[in-house]
Design an enzyme around this catalytic site. Sequence first.
Site, short mmCIF file in Angstrom:
data_model
loop_
_atom_site.label_atom_id
_atom_site.label_comp_id
_atom_site.label_asym_id
_atom_site.label_seq_id
_atom_site.Cartn_x
_atom_site.Cartn_y
_atom_site.Cartn_z
N ARG A 602 0.84 -1.20 0.00
CA ARG A 602 0.00 0.00 0.00
C ARG A 602 0.88 1.26 0.00
NH1 ARG A 602 -3.52 -0.64 4.51
NH2 ARG A 602 -5.36 -1.03 3.24
N GLN A 612 9.27 9.84 -4.55
CA GLN A 612 10.33 8.85 -4.35
C GLN A 612 10.57 8.04 -5.61
OE1 GLN A 612 12.49 8.24 -1.67
NE2 GLN A 612 11.69 10.29 -1.42
N GLY A 676 7.73 -0.29 1.40
CA GLY A 676 8.98 0.47 1.21
C GLY A 676 9.16 0.87 -0.24
N GLU A 679 13.99 2.96 -2.69
CA GLU A 679 15.09 2.56 -3.56
C GLU A 679 14.67 1.87 -4.85
OE1 GLU A 679 16.76 1.25 0.19
OE2 GLU A 679 18.74 1.59 -0.68
MO1 MOS Z 1 19.83 3.36 1.44
S1 MOS Z 1 21.46 3.32 0.17
O1 MOS Z 1 19.96 1.79 2.13
O2 MOS Z 1 20.28 4.49 2.63
#
Ligand code: MOS
Length: 715
Positions: A602, A612, A676, A679
């Site tokens: 979610r 992000q 999350g 990244e």
């Molecule tokens: Mo991220 S590179 O795990 O802060």
Amino acid sequence: MSDEPQQRPTRPIDVRSVGREHVRVDGRAKVTGTAPYAVEHDLGELLGRELPLLHLWLVTSRIAKGRIESVDASRALAHPGVVHVVDHTNAPRLQGDDEPELLVLQTPRVSFRNEIVAVVAAESLEAAREGAALVDVTYAEEPFSAELTDSTPTYKPDSVNPSMPTDTEEGDVDAAIAAAEVLVEETYRTPFEHNNPMEPHAAMAVWEDDPGGGSRLTMYDSTQGVHGVRSAFAPMLGLEPEQVRVLAPNVGGGFGSKGVPHAPEMAVALTARALPGRAVKLAVTRQQMFSLTGYRTATFSHFRLGADDEGRLQALEHRVVEQTSRLKEYAEQTASPTRMMYAGPNRRTSHRLAMLDVAVPSWMRAPGEMPGAYAQEVAIDDLAVRCGLDPVTLRERNEPEIDPDTGKPFHDRRLVECLRRGAERFGWADRPSEPRSRQEGEWWVGTGVAASSYPMMAMPGNTCRVEALHGGRLAVSIGAVDIGTGAWTVLTQIAADALGCPTEAVVLRIGDSDLPSASVAGGSSGTSSWGSAIVAAAQAFREEHGEAPEVGAVTTAAAEENPEKERYAMHSFGAVFAEARVHRWTGEVRVPRLLGVYSVGRVVNPTTARSQLLGGLTMGLSAALFEEGWRDPRFGHTVTQDLATYHVAAHADVQRLEAEWLDEADTVATPMGSRGIGEIGIVGSPAAVVNAVFHATGVRVRDLPVTPDKLVGQL
Ligand code: MOS
């Protein structure tokens, strides 16, 4: 009250604010310039007393390896305004040897070019800088090695970041390769890349000696984790954790470089220790950031893929060569995505490191996952070409039944849905199967795809305190850090829903190590880890104090470790689609369209989440086309040490950029249903661009970045 918070199981929260747009709670302060960053604070105001302020400037080594023979600070000290020069002969002593990178100014040894050799403290920034230029350092230089090539000797580390096996092996790769009908055997390379958050690494500190005994270090730091800095620094400075306070209410980006403390922050603490009662502050210069605050190692990925004539993988081999520093080992986990992404009975991965006399590499957004997935996703595209298969079809055909790495079932692996949704939205069906088949004016035009993944991580060690304030407001306290991602906002939303109150009733307190303990804003784990603790504390608070708590009612709790972690392999997935246009005569590459479709659980706040994902896609585009650090092997010096020579994608480089996500809630992963997002956006994006360049031109570039020199003359 015991120090150990109660560990509680959590229940999924009833979402009201979570999942909806919510304006950034710190937005107004940010855009009006009133949100103070590390060196903009007033330590005197915080501590309620007058504190004289000194500015610091770093002196860094002019050799790559050797010993300091002498430091003559007399000319610096004679300069008006210069108050003190700290070097290895007079620096306060640090304890322990676990963190060699942080043992600043302790010995005359020089381990890399531009290592800190002295710190100048002065009454003005200008005097500190001039003083630094006046410090005379002489060296006894030693032979060194600073170049990573195919023939640099390597060794096998004990494990790779954070604690994964160095090598893995299953089945008989060599036999399967020998029997394969289609083979890819290629090397894919990524260069040195440097994290460049807009706020440099910066800190401000004061050391106070209590006349009655005991000392205290108070520090504003630009960090991804205040408790991490405290727990690293306290023992080295001979202090108990309670004697160190680290604050970071606002941080102007980190990209992993602020995930662990680096030498400049310790230089600030050490200088504060040398000058008790005075506030000292340092902002690392942009140039110094290329050697003192971590960077991503270059990686060489030797890939062998063997498949049958329908593209089913029989063998996957990914052998990685990369670099670490002699001062401190850092082993990027570059083969980790190869271990879990595709099916195939015979598999081998390995990591080897060249130990060089260079600055310490460290985390950079999606460590391992980004360079490793780059290599794998271009290798898969190479395989698709050799099999004559559409690259989306090839990926679908190699979907694993279970996680090939752990043997556990995947929970919610929705890669194929991401690929299909992205293909539909991007107009993939109209794509010519042959490369180099579309020209518009002077431009070759093509499209490419790559898959992405990122492990779902939640960190231990998170505690939250909920306290009833006057006026029906509830204070929610945890030492989390917002590095610009939106943590102030999403944690407010999570707290409100978990407490069953409007977001306006939540008084969130974060960014201070005096608050209950929190893990790092890293590994895309912040919202999951802190959020779970907030939910645990909120649910306990409601049970203990009811829905109309008295003022002062307080509950502290931590979330029990997620039992589902043992049962499932949990990852987020995505599919990135890119269009590339390559100029026939100049080799210039433009990317008019970049689309990412993600399965990330979610989405807590679509506004901040989109930022992000778009930021990650942009950083991947930047890696694909521009970012490349160059080290001069004669001096061990990173010559591309500014944003002119190390180009990071700017507005003019980014055109239509879109991110979307599947509508889902993963309450197996967290009580918020989220997994999350920090990244995964950078994973897959470089390969999608490179694959699009191939489809446009028929020229396969395997070494990042795809600069015009690698294309021109072949177009
Ligand atoms: Mo991220 S590179 O795990 O802060």
